[in-house]
Design a protein around this motif. Structure first.
Motif, PDB file in Angstrom:
ATOM      1  N   TRP A   1      47.148  -4.982 -14.702  1.00  0.00           N
ATOM      2  CA  TRP A   1      46.834  -3.624 -14.252  1.00  0.00           C
ATOM      3  C   TRP A   1      46.358  -2.758 -15.410  1.00  0.00           C
ATOM      4  O   TRP A   1      46.831  -2.885 -16.547  1.00  0.00           O
ATOM      5  N   THR A   2      45.414  -1.865 -15.111  1.00  0.00           N
ATOM      6  CA  THR A   2      44.970  -0.851 -16.058  1.00  0.00           C
ATOM      7  C   THR A   2      44.919   0.487 -15.325  1.00  0.00           C
ATOM      8  O   THR A   2      44.833   0.522 -14.082  1.00  0.00           O
TER       9      THR A   2
ATOM     10  N   LYS B   1      51.159  -3.746 -16.138  1.00  0.00           N
ATOM     11  CA  LYS B   1      50.233  -4.100 -17.214  1.00  0.00           C
ATOM     12  C   LYS B   1      50.359  -5.569 -17.586  1.00  0.00           C
ATOM     13  O   LYS B   1      49.369  -6.214 -17.956  1.00  0.00           O
TER      14      LYS B   1
END
Length: 534
Positions: free
Chosen positions: A507-508, A503
């Protein structure tokens, strides 16, 4: 660099004829087709080869090229360089039109298609064939289908279509999405069947012609890995540690595998298929473009030595976090990275270069590193290389087993297997370049108890418990071997703290997988993409 020398071209022609043949009443009895092939044991041997080849990739979608971007770039350990802007795989915004993802989709499905045909035809074969040969071939086909599906789900998610039989009608070319849990169940079943059918490594590899083929130990090890990867393969479900532990213990007790003394032997062409190798992709560098038959890799050219040295491209590189993860006195740092105080690199003109040279000839990104793992120390005239990708090593078996023991509350047992890997890391490597200190002196990293006593914090993670130490050990042992991103994902599904490193770089949850190729969705209206398609 072993090359499977069977009737691959004939089989490929049969497959292409089957997939392209129009619906006509006229039949040519001389034509090779699905119905006229697979009539002899030799042709059944050939049936499984395209499924092996799919891991390399006939359209560069496998380990020939795409995978070392798609499997490494999403992690927190590698960054794209200024040589490739933008690199979608590194920034979590891959579009559905991306050619690299499309190539991987095609190659994995080609392999699954081939495995389905092989399973169908081997089961249906009524001619004379040795029972052991038939069982082995059926085991190989199930193993490869399970492995190809595992790759497909790791890349695109669990809603990819479930296809278990050869195509029989035009309607079969337009499958719908699978239901949750279906693909995971198939992967588990395929590895289970393969484990029951395949011979041990020592038996199979006693015939040099079969070195590199799937074995019982490979199937058992991947079955265990699938159990532990369940949070990725069947989202929302926990890892099945107890089942994995059982399979890993069988592999360990078989005595079929051992750690090699030289860690670097696990990334050199001369030491392929060594006692530590559980399964590796068999690459072969022929005289022409990508080995003439898409049988080799560009990895060393694209992600090996720095830009500005030896004509390398250096599109993807280990970052500062990776450099810092190695403890002082760990020789693996210098066998994994091209970095300061490390190995030299000899250009094709004979010039021996070092870190100072690399930095002087590098325009930017000087906080990144070269990847020595899978890269030769001497430049060759050929962009291609035939160094096999070691997909699963015995060190992985040991660390996965340690993880299972720790999850079961047996921290003392886990230490034993972590220590086996760390002790090997400390061994003197006489074959190394003479300026490297571990060529004549042992490494100095402590055992697990010593590491716990030091209470070290590395990259923000305190190494004061076994789980954190396993995380650290997997990071350094398997750096550049396609593990880190998926380790963080599978741990993060159970404990969100492990998603924090991802994250932090963008990133998700939506970006957990690559999008389905848009061309596939345009062609098949029965199929719905994943979250990245929306």
């Amino acid at each position: 660099m072993k090359k499977f020398n069977v009737y691959t071209c004939v089989l490929a022609a049969a497959m292409m004829t089957y997939s392209c043949k129009p619906d006509m009443d006229l039949n040519n009895p001389q034509e090779i087709s699905i119905d006229t092939y697979y009539k002899t044991p030799a042709q059944l041997e050939a049936a499984v080869i395209p499924a092996y080849q799919a891991l390399i990739g006939k359209v560069q979608g496998g380990y020939a090229r795409s995978f070392y971007y798609e499997l490494l770039a999403p992690g927190d350990d590698f960054n794209h360089t200024f040589k490739w802007e933008p690199m979608y795989q590194d920034t979590y915004n891959t579009p559905s039109s991306d050619g690299m993802a499309s190539g991987s989709w095609k190659d994995m499905w080609n392999g699954i298609f081939a495995a389905n045909i092989a399973i169908d035809r081997i089961n249906a074969f009524t001619g004379h064939i040795d029972d052991k040969q038939k069982s082995r071939l059926l085991g190989e086909a199930h193993f490869l289908r399970g492995l190809l599906y595992m790759h497909l789900v790791m890349l695109f998610g669990e809603t990819v279509p479930l296809i278990q039989t050869p195509v029989k009608s035009n309607a079969d070319y337009y499958p719908t999405n699978s239901k949750p849990g279906e693909i995971y169940a198939l992967i588990i079943s395929d590895f289970q069947q393969a484990a029951g059918l395949l011979p041990l490594r020592s038996e199979l590899y006693s015939n040099a012609a079969f070195i590199g083929r799937a074995t019982k130990g490979a199937a058992q090890s991947y079955l265990a890995k699938a159990y532990m990867y369940r949070p990725i393969l069947e989202v929302g479900k926990p890892a099945e540690f107890a089942k994995a532990q059982e399979q890993l213990k069988i592999v360990i007790d078989s005595k079929e595998y051992s750690l090699v003394n030289n860690f670097r032997d696990n990334s050199l062409e001369a030491t392929e298929n060594n006692p530590e190798s559980v399964f590796e992709v068999q690459l072969h560098n022929g005289p022409g473009w990508l080995g003439d038959d898409m049988s080799d890799s560009w990895r060393w050219q694209e992600i090996g030595i720095y830009d500005g040295t030896g004509g390398a491209w250096w599109n993807l590189a280990p970052n500062k976090k990776t450099y810092n993860e190695f403890e002082p006195g760990d020789p693996r740092k210098y066998m994994t990275l091209f970095c300061d105080n490390g190995a030299f690199y000899t250009q094709i003109d004979g010039k021996v270069t070092d870190y100072n040279y690399w930095m002087a000839h590098l325009a930017t990104n000087k906080d990144l590193y070269g990847t020595r793992k899978y890269c030769p120390d001497k430049q060759t005239a050929d962009f291609d290389d035939g160094i096999n990708d070691r997909l699963l090593r015995y060190a992985d078996v040991l660390l996965l087993y340690a993880e299972c023991l720790n999850e079961a509350g047996n921290a003392a047992g886990a230490k034993q297997y972590i220590n086996m890997v760390r002790q090997r890391a400390n061994l003197v490597v006489p074959s190394e370049q003479p300026q490297l200190w571990y060529q004549h002196s042992p490494g100095t990293i402590p055992d697990v108890d010593g590491l716990l006593a030091k209470d070290t914090t590395i990259n923000g993670i305190r190494l004061n418990n076994i789980k954190n130490i396993i995380q650290h050990e997997r990071f350094v042992e398997f750096c550049g071997e396609y593990q880190r991103y998926f380790d963080l994902l599978r741990w993060g599904m159970a404990d969100p703290q492990w998603l924090a490193p991802l994250k932090a770089i963008g990133w998700t949850p939506k970006a957990m997988y690559y999008p389905f190729p848009q061309a596939e969705l345009d062609n098949n209206k029965n199929l719905t993409g994943n979250a990245m398609n929306h």
